[in-house]
Enzyme design. Structure first.
Site, mmCIF file in Angstrom:
data_model
loop_
_atom_site.group_PDB
_atom_site.id
_atom_site.type_symbol
_atom_site.label_atom_id
_atom_site.label_comp_id
_atom_site.label_asym_id
_atom_site.label_seq_id
_atom_site.Cartn_x
_atom_site.Cartn_y
_atom_site.Cartn_z
ATOM 1 N N HIS A 1 0.708 -1.273 -0.067
ATOM 2 C CA HIS A 1 -0.079 0.059 -0.148
ATOM 3 C C HIS A 1 0.842 1.138 0.062
ATOM 4 O O HIS A 1 1.901 1.371 0.812
ATOM 5 C CB HIS A 1 -1.106 -0.313 1.195
ATOM 6 C CG HIS A 1 -1.759 1.212 1.403
ATOM 7 N ND1 HIS A 1 -2.977 1.086 0.521
ATOM 8 C CD2 HIS A 1 -1.625 2.239 1.758
ATOM 9 C CE1 HIS A 1 -3.812 2.254 0.936
ATOM 10 N NE2 HIS A 1 -2.851 3.089 1.636
ATOM 11 N N ASP B 1 -14.567 1.749 7.860
ATOM 12 C CA ASP B 1 -13.707 2.913 7.179
ATOM 13 C C ASP B 1 -14.325 3.720 6.176
ATOM 14 O O ASP B 1 -14.370 4.916 5.953
ATOM 15 C CB ASP B 1 -12.493 2.183 6.735
ATOM 16 C CG ASP B 1 -11.744 3.197 5.891
ATOM 17 O OD1 ASP B 1 -11.026 4.354 6.580
ATOM 18 O OD2 ASP B 1 -11.290 3.359 4.643
ATOM 19 N N ARG C 1 -14.579 12.259 7.365
ATOM 20 C CA ARG C 1 -13.393 12.763 7.635
ATOM 21 C C ARG C 1 -13.109 13.796 6.463
ATOM 22 O O ARG C 1 -12.313 15.084 6.706
ATOM 23 C CB ARG C 1 -12.094 11.882 7.855
ATOM 24 C CG ARG C 1 -12.334 10.892 9.170
ATOM 25 C CD ARG C 1 -11.410 9.927 9.291
ATOM 26 N NE ARG C 1 -9.787 10.135 8.640
ATOM 27 C CZ ARG C 1 -9.050 9.306 8.139
ATOM 28 N NH1 ARG C 1 -9.340 8.202 7.734
ATOM 29 N NH2 ARG C 1 -7.763 9.940 8.028
ATOM 30 N N LYS D 1 -8.578 -2.081 6.238
ATOM 31 C CA LYS D 1 -8.747 -2.465 4.812
ATOM 32 C C LYS D 1 -7.602 -3.708 4.670
ATOM 33 O O LYS D 1 -8.077 -4.475 3.713
ATOM 34 C CB LYS D 1 -8.727 -1.469 3.733
ATOM 35 C CG LYS D 1 -9.807 -0.528 3.895
ATOM 36 C CD LYS D 1 -9.620 0.728 2.956
ATOM 37 C CE LYS D 1 -8.701 1.860 3.400
ATOM 38 N NZ LYS D 1 -8.726 3.022 2.887
ATOM 39 N N SER E 1 -7.503 3.672 9.188
ATOM 40 C CA SER E 1 -8.070 3.496 7.745
ATOM 41 C C SER E 1 -7.567 2.590 6.905
ATOM 42 O O SER E 1 -7.995 1.633 6.476
ATOM 43 C CB SER E 1 -8.012 4.834 7.448
ATOM 44 O OG SER E 1 -8.589 4.978 6.167
HETATM 45 N N1 URA Z 1 -5.385 6.524 2.774
HETATM 46 C C1 URA Z 1 -6.353 5.727 3.471
HETATM 47 O O1 URA Z 1 -6.947 4.860 3.107
HETATM 48 N N2 URA Z 1 -6.869 6.174 4.417
HETATM 49 C C2 URA Z 1 -6.523 7.472 4.987
HETATM 50 O O2 URA Z 1 -7.171 8.004 5.937
HETATM 51 C C3 URA Z 1 -5.731 8.341 4.298
HETATM 52 C C4 URA Z 1 -5.031 7.876 3.191
#
Ligand code: URA
Length: 424
Positions: free
Chosen positions: A81, A160, A167, A186, A182
């Site tokens: 990621h 999320d 947010r 995932k 967050s």
């Molecule tokens: N990427 C994400 O998946 N979540 C965040 O809060 C910021 C960047």
């Protein structure tokens, strides 16, 4: 504890009990904690921060109501990621590279919003590409080619999904514990054996300084370790765009060049460093990653991925180009990633809001890179747009002025990777 008391405690800087944090998130997903209460909680977290124990509880809580993927793979299950950068097409190369080395790579990725591009948007430059796989299709892809790249389904980390919308609208995105929870919520549902993170640092990234990037990277790897997910992070340079292209179709074409092997560029170098950092952590292959690129094995894997996700690779279109020239002699000492990135939404290549449609064919190709010598009048970039009009004069100037050209050469090339971060 009632939601209002949890919010008040966080507002007053009290460390929260893990059970209270988890209960708050569960009630938010179930609908008994309202959006305005959750927004207030997010602001209290942004202002007062969270301890590592609280961050782990928040992340655990955000797994509530999510499906858990489990892949029946021969090799380790690995994902990567990135926190988001300009010209960042690394995932398009790294996923098939790791798969060609024997890993299973269930890459659940995102779309771009604001200045940084999204991997799914890039892949949708490929005609027919399906970036919304069902869980069953995800399993089929892993079985047939060892990897997929797709968006999250609505039942992957629903907390999320709901919280991110709030947010985004309440200026509570830039918080280390909220970003940590967050991202990891995932990734924790993917059934991974290892996660590698590319934390971007520089003018074109969320983290502008090395100390900000270190804080985020350490929070991510420590929280992942606490929740049983082995993880390491690489902090990489985002002061300048990565590679030579910015824009969806252009970036897919550049990724294909890297997948064809036998090139040396910083995209290939970063891909190899990330692959190597995974292998140092879990030693899953003795095959050389450069060889997998040079022999076309990663490319074969990418072609299978595209086919499995209904894409037709032959027909990637790019808009007409206007050439931009240097106005002085010298050496390129910098290309401001932030300035370059701001051109892309202005030409339709990125979204300002989640509902916007994007034009995959527009973008920028850099013809000179950091460290190169240039002469007055030499082409340094191309702006790919459908129609050059009066507004494009301003954009052409933005691209030109993103280049800093100085009379003497750089003492040394800026680093591509600053450091690797492991759990403490
Ligand atoms: N990427 C994400 O998946 N979540 C965040 O809060 C910021 C960047």
């Amino acid at each position: 504890m009632r939601a209002v008391d949890i919010i008040a405690a966080k507002r007053d800087g009290t460390e929260l009990a893990s059970d209270d944090i988890e209960a708050l998130i569960e009630q938010f997903v179930d609908g008994t904690v309202t959006d305005y209460q959750m927004s207030a909680f997010a602001m209290a977290v942004l202002l007062n921060g969270m301890s590592s124990i609280e961050t782990a509880a928040l992340t655990r809580g955000m797994l509530y109501g999510s499906v858990r993927l489990q892949f029946d793979a021969h090799g380790p299950v690995i994902d990567k990621h990135s926190t988001g950068g300009v010209g960042d097409k690394v995932s398009l190369v790294l996923a098939p590279l790791l798969a060609s080395a024997g890993a299973a790579v269930p890459m659940i990725s995102g779309r771009g919003l604001g200045l940084t591009g999204g991997t799914l948007d890039k892949l949708e430059s490929i005609t027919g590409f399906n970036a919304s796989l069902s869980v069953e299709q995800m399993h089929n892809c892993i079985a047939s080619c060892g990897c997929f790249i797709s968006g999250a389904t609505p039942n992957i980390a629903p907390a999320d999904h709901q919280l991110y919308l709030l947010r985004d609208a309440t200026a509570t995105v830039p918080s280390v514990p909220l970003i940590t929870a967050s991202i990891l919520s995932k990734k924790l549902v993917e059934g991974l054996d290892h996660l590698v993170l590319d934390v971007k640092c520089g003018t074109g990234a969320h983290c502008k300084t090395l100390s900000e990037a270190r804080l985020l990277a350490q929070s991510l790897v420590d929280t992942a370790a606490e929740l049983g997910l082995p993880c390491n992070a690489v902090i990489s340079n985002m002061d300048h765009p990565l590679g030579t292209t910015i824009g969806n179709s252009l970036e897919v074409l550049e990724a294909l060049d890297v997948l064809k092997g036998k090139t040396s560029c910083n995209v290939r170098e970063l891909v190899l460093q990330l692959a190597q950092s995974v292998n140092e952590a879990i030693q899953f292959t003795t095959t050389s990653f450069p060889q997998l690129l040079d022999e076309g094995r990663a490319l074969d894997c990418f072609k299978k991925l595209v086919k499995q996700q209904d894409g037709v690779l032959e027909d990637i279109q790019v808009a007409e180009a206007t050439t931009i020239h240097a106005t002085t002699n010298g050496y390129v000492s910098g290309i401001d990633a932030n300035r370059i990135a701001r051109v892309i939404p202005a030409i339709g290549g990125a979204r300002a809001t989640a509902e916007d449609k994007i034009d995959h064919q527009v973008g920028i190709r850099l013809l000179a890179n950091v460290g190169d010598s240039v002469e007055n009048g030499q082409p340094i970039a191309r702006l790919h747009i459908h129609e050059a009009d009066e507004a494009s004069v301003k954009l052409i100037n933005m691209v030109r002025t993103a280049f800093t050209i100085e009379p003497s050469p750089l003492d040394q090339q800026p680093p591509l990777v600053f450091e690797t971060v492991r759990p403490t």
